[in-house]
Design an enzyme around this catalytic site. Structure first.
Site, short mmCIF file in Angstrom:
data_model
loop_
_atom_site.label_atom_id
_atom_site.label_comp_id
_atom_site.label_asym_id
_atom_site.label_seq_id
_atom_site.Cartn_x
_atom_site.Cartn_y
_atom_site.Cartn_z
CG ASP A 1 -1.79 -1.23 1.34
OD1 ASP A 1 -2.43 -1.59 0.34
OD2 ASP A 1 -1.78 -1.85 2.41
N GLY B 1 -4.20 -4.41 -4.37
CA GLY B 1 -4.87 -3.43 -5.21
C GLY B 1 -4.02 -2.20 -5.48
CG HIS B 2 -1.33 -1.37 -7.84
ND1 HIS B 2 -0.49 -1.91 -8.79
CD2 HIS B 2 -0.82 -1.73 -6.65
CE1 HIS B 2 0.49 -2.57 -8.19
NE2 HIS B 2 0.31 -2.47 -6.90
CD GLN C 1 0.85 -9.19 -2.14
OE1 GLN C 1 1.69 -9.46 -2.97
NE2 GLN C 1 -0.34 -9.77 -2.13
CB VAL D 1 -8.35 -5.58 -2.63
CG1 VAL D 1 -9.12 -6.89 -2.71
CG2 VAL D 1 -7.48 -5.40 -3.86
CB THR D 2 -10.04 -5.78 2.00
OG1 THR D 2 -9.09 -4.85 2.59
CG2 THR D 2 -9.27 -6.95 1.38
NE ARG E 1 -3.98 0.68 2.68
CZ ARG E 1 -4.22 1.49 1.66
NH1 ARG E 1 -4.05 2.79 1.79
NH2 ARG E 1 -4.64 1.00 0.52
CE LYS F 1 -1.51 7.68 0.43
NZ LYS F 1 -2.56 7.01 1.20
CB SER G 1 4.33 10.73 -4.53
OG SER G 1 2.93 10.88 -4.71
#
Length: 429
Positions: A13, A40-41, A223, A299-300, A304, A330, A412
């Site tokens: 993530d 997931g992305h 991952q 995804v879920t 976090r 971030k 970023s």
């Protein structure tokens, strides 16, 4: 021409999707080489948000995208994702997507087995997504898996299904669960045989041809390294190798195929599910990071866990994957926090450690040793150059470089691909 591997340097993530999307514009091919639809992305392109699980991020840009043999593939989830992206105007087609014929399939009952096992673990549950990823890798290692190519060999498929269910029905009987019927599983598999067929390919051969033609290849990890089955916080890990070396194995290319290794790390740390997390914050600061960083699984949807930046684990990830540079993501989430902490070591009993111990018991009691750094009152959001960053934000980044022993190649400062400060472009420089 240098090929690039993008690897998560924490517990996943980290924002790999955005970085891969930024690099995909310069690449000719994007390859997924491990994991499944548990990772997931999220890509933000203009005003449109794309959520990917199995598909390589290159599909959004129309770049040739390949699902390698190291990926475990839920064919129903893959076809659903293809349909969803088409609904968003992305023309996913066999010309832009190829699937390795020797990739292992995730079967319909794997999720059920996964969830049953988690329930039986009780307090020791690993925190899997319950999607059968680990079960697929177990069957692969046990040499009983059903692979993509098996869908197109009727006689062999029936024999393999019988062998597979002999194993799983024994487990289900022992758990008092309903057993599975071979004919029903075969009929279910036949439903995906035809729609998958146009995408199936000998991926290793195609990649070898592309490499010899001088095409730029981007390897996309799922991952993070701290979830690697060998090098992560075992047993609270995924079931595959997530280090850079897995890019070669999971795509069918030689180890020399990977040139530049770009690690991805957040300016703080997050983790989903159970397992040790030395720098976790269970206070208002942790809640602030979660809310401002929108820390929920792609995804879920699971929240976090959040904590301070852990330089020890990222330094370990740098060494384990031979990272040449780090993309720090971030940074803007830390805006306005007066005092920042960075973990520089651990105390385990009377010992001071500069690495994450392999022992599960020691990982559970490791206490972080912090270095305090000054925060910044100004904003880093959407900054596209160093001159727009507060001086203390620059100091924070430079100190992280020193502690992890790796240069920050990219910074970023927001979800859009334009919110990026690039110090080094591995496809160009």
């Amino acid at each position: 021409m240098t090929n690039v591997a993008v690897i998560g340097a924490q517990w996943g993530d980290e924002g790999k999707g955005k970085v891969v999307d930024w690099l995909a514009e310069r690449a000719d091919v994007v390859v997924r080489f491990q994991g499944g639809h548990n990772a997931g992305h999220t890509l933000q392109v203009a005003s449109e948000t794309y959520k990917l699980s199995l598909l390589p991020s290159g599909v959004v840009r129309g770049t040739l995208s390949i699902i390698g043999n190291g990926v475990v593939v839920d064919p129903w989830a893959l076809l659903e994702e293809i349909g969803r992206l088409r609904g968003q105007g992305i023309p996913v087609a066999p010309e832009t997507l190829r699937l390795a014929e020797n990739a292992t399939l995730i079967l319909p009952f794997y999720g059920h087995v996964d969830r049953l096992r988690e329930q039986r673990r009780g307090k020791g549950a690993i925190g899997t997504t319950g999607r059968g990823i680990g079960v697929a890798y177990e069957d692969k290692a046990g040499r009983r898996a059903i692979r993509v190519a098996d869908l197109y060999d009727g006689a062999a498929l029936r024999d393999k299904v019988s062998h597979l269910l002999e194993h799983h029905n024994a487990l289900l009987r022992g758990w008092g669960a309903e057993e599975l019927l071979p004919d029903e599983l075969i009929a279910t598999l036949e439903d995906v045989r035809r729609p998958l067929a146009p995408y199936v390919d000998c991926v290793w051969e195609r990649l070898d041809t592309l490499r010899r033609a001088g095409k730029r290849i981007l390897f996309e990890g799922a991952q993070g390294i701290l979830l690697d089955v060998d090098h992560g916080t075992y047993p609270f890990v995924t079931s595959s190798n997530t280090v850079a070396a897995a890019a070669a194995v999971g795509s069918g290319m030689g180890p020399g195929a990977v040139g530049y290794v770009l690690g991805i790390a957040k300016a703080y740390t997050t983790r989903v599910g159970g397992g040790p997390f030395p720098t976790e914050l269970r206070d208002q600061v942790g809640q602030h990071l979660a809310e401002r960083g929108r820390e929920f699984g792609t995804v879920t949807g699971r929240p976090r866990r959040c904590g301070w930046f852990d330089a020890v684990t990222v330094r370990q990830a740098v060494r384990l994957s031979g990272m040449d540079g780090i993309a720090l993501t971030k940074l803007d989430v830390l805006d306005g926090i007066e005092i920042l902490q960075v973990c520089t070591g651990y105390r385990v009993g009377d010992r001071l450690l500069s690495r994450l111990p392999a022992s599960q018991a020691e990982q559970a009691v490791a206490e972080p040793v912090y270095e305090q750094l000054e925060g910044w009152p100004g904003s880093t959001a959407s900054a596209t150059g160093w001159a727009r960053l507060p001086a203390t934000a620059v100091k924070y980044v430079r100190r992280i470089e020193e502690l992890i022993g790796c240069p920050v190649a990219m910074l970023s400062t927001g979800p859009d691909r334009e919110d990026t400060i690039a110090m080094y472009d591995p496809f160009v420089d």
